[in-house]
Design an enzyme around this catalytic site. Structure first.
Site, short mmCIF file in Angstrom:
data_model
loop_
_atom_site.label_atom_id
_atom_site.label_comp_id
_atom_site.label_asym_id
_atom_site.label_seq_id
_atom_site.Cartn_x
_atom_site.Cartn_y
_atom_site.Cartn_z
CE1 TYR A 145 -3.37 2.93 0.47
CE2 TYR A 145 -3.00 2.86 2.70
CZ TYR A 145 -3.65 3.46 1.66
OH TYR A 145 -4.50 4.39 1.71
CG ASP A 202 -4.15 2.05 -3.57
OD1 ASP A 202 -3.53 2.52 -4.45
OD2 ASP A 202 -4.81 2.70 -2.72
CG HIS A 258 -9.36 1.28 -4.15
ND1 HIS A 258 -8.16 1.49 -5.04
CD2 HIS A 258 -9.37 2.42 -3.20
CE1 HIS A 258 -7.60 2.41 -4.73
NE2 HIS A 258 -8.29 2.98 -3.37
#
Length: 504
Positions: free
Chosen positions: A357, A397, A495
């Site tokens: 992330y 991500d 998302h």
């Protein structure tokens, strides 16, 4: 994640899972059809003036309508589509009357009216995407105009050179009625708006419950098409071919997701049948992990969690697997980067899997320098070190829309976190230029597919999003990728999940 949807003897954070039921996916109304019959009724056209004597304008309109009725009292769209010659043989007044009956403002020349009607009929015929200019909710200079509507909610504007389409579609499985929608029905419709004169394109399909099938981009290039997993995913691998299926998802708060009505982790696991699930932004604290682990679905016995300790309830990543890894690592091994729980690495027999992330550059780009000069560089060096022994897959991500095709409004986000030139150059320099392949983009070079939609402007409804989530793979693995895909119908976060099927 992969959690049981039944009561367990866990603490309150775990007991809340018992209430989870049903799919967490967007309900698709595949049977929704726009059966738009052109019922030419002069009383409807002049009903607004029924309380007063009809004007000369209405008399002329009534006469023009009567001309159309001479061809057929009820002229169905189906019949007109079969003969464009018949349409072209109509007079200007007849075309204008028909346009008004379909909610098409009768403006412009005869050629403009023909163009609008044919475009409208083609859209109804095949239910495919029409390219139509679309405005942005972010644009504060939008011009708002009232548009006439039919009972089915379809309206079309005719510009001098382009056909601008707007549809309001109800998320109902029933047929769309010929009658005007009630006030309550209007509240339940979704509208795709457009800007006159803008270059933005939104392609409206016949099924608004699948907005990801709309080509939504401010400045699309020729040949770009929207991503549709129903038509673009390859057939399953043949029996006997060994493979592994990976899913990655920024859940934007795991506990909130599990409490969400209508979401079922069990159903998601059954539908996707993945081997490994990577989660980002779990927002868990270390004290929550054991309760969550006790709720894992049977078969997914290997889970590895890292949480932020510098800021509680922030960031956090996890890997859940039914394949037992050879080894597990947490973080980059650098203290300055490892206090926010942003990276978990598992080693399998044939490759390393990193779930990351990447830090967002933040409001005012206050973390931009840290992101591009420290974090990205350290992550890239860590990956190259691992690659000395085995190929590497980085997923998660990554907080960067690499190219203009990866974001709805590139021009309006040049200095927005995730699309600055610094972040995009860093993405190129530290990852792609070092031999890591963007698996989705290699498989779909001209496809617009987003994985993130902001809540602020309800971007998911109009498919105005960003592609921030990736599977990057070592070049040696790229040819083994069977499918790199997006699951835009899975709701519960800002998302959506992405997937990778890798042949072993």
């Amino acid at each position: 994640m992969v959690f049981l949807a039944r009561p367990l003897k866990c603490t309150s954070s775990c007991l809340s899972l018992a209430r989870i039921a049903g799919f967490g996916f967007a309900l698709t109304c595949r049977n929704l059809s726009l059966k738009m019959k052109a019922r030419v009724k002069t009383d409807r056209l002049i009903s607004s003036s029924s309380s007063s004597p009809p004007s000369n304008k209405h008399k002329k309109l009534k006469q023009s309508t009567a001309d159309v009725v001479m061809k057929d009292e009820v002229l169905e769209m189906k019949n007109v589509k079969e003969s464009s010659i018949e349409l072209e043989g109509m007079t200007f007044h007849q075309l204008r009357t028909m346009s008004r009956n379909y909610g098409i403002p009768a403006k412009g020349s005869k050629h403009d009216l023909l163009l609008a009607l044919k475009g409208f009929m083609d859209n109804e015929k095949d239910g495919s995407q029409n390219n139509v200019p679309d405005g942005s909710f972010e644009d504060q200079q939008n011009k708002r105009r009232k548009k006439p509507t039919l009972g089915n909610g379809a309206t079309i504007d005719v510009a001098a050179e382009t056909v601008i389409t707007e549809q309001k579609l109800s998320f109902q499985a029933k047929e769309v009625s010929d009658t005007k929608p009630s006030r309550a029905q209007k509240k339940g419709t979704k509208t795709v708006k457009q800007d006159e004169g803008s270059g933005a394109v939104t392609s409206v399909s016949g099924n608004q419950s699948e907005p990801w099938t709309m080509l939504a981009h401010k400045k699309p290039e020729p040949g770009w098409i929207p991503y549709n997993p129903r038509t673009m995913r390859p057939p399953p691998l043949a029996d006997g071919i060994k493979s592994v299926k990976l899913i990655s998802w920024n859940v934007n708060g795991l506990r909130a997701l599990l409490k969400l009505e209508g979401f079922s982790a069990l159903q998601l696991a059954k539908r996707e049948n993945f081997d490994v699930l990577c989660l980002q932004e779990t927002k868990l604290q270390e004290k929550d992990v054991e309760d969550i682990k006790r709720c894992l679905i049977e078969g997914y016995d290997n889970s590895f969690w890292t949480c932020s300790v510098s800021k509680l309830g922030y960031s956090g990543t996890a890997i859940i697997s039914r394949i037992k890894p050879v080894s597990v690592r947490y973080g980059l091994g650098i203290q300055d980067h490892d206090s926010e729980g942003r990276l978990v690495t598992v080693e399998f027999d044939t490759f390393y899997l990193l779930n990351g992330y990447v830090p967002n550059s933040g409001d005012g780009l206050k973390r931009l320098s840290y992101r591009v000069t420290e974090w990205d560089l350290s992550l890239a060096n860590y990956m190259k070190e691992l690659e000395k022994s085995k190929p590497v897959i980085l997923t998660g991500d990554l907080n960067c829309a690499h190219q203009e095709i990866d974001i709805y409004n590139p021009a309006g986000n040049r200095r927005s976190a995730g699309f600055t030139i610094e972040e995009r150059q860093s993405f190129e320099t530290n990852f792609l230029s070092k031999g890591y392949v963007d698996t989705f983009r290699r498989q779909h070079p001209g496809v617009v597919g987003y994985t993130y939609w902001g809540y602020r402007h309800n971007g998911r409804v109009t498919n105005k999003g960003w592609r921030l989530d990736y599977f990057l793979a070592s070049e040696s693995l790229a040819d083994k990728v069977h499918d790199s895909y997006i699951l835009p119908d899975v709701l519960g976060s800002d998302h959506c999940p992405i997937g990778l099927i890798l042949k072993l």
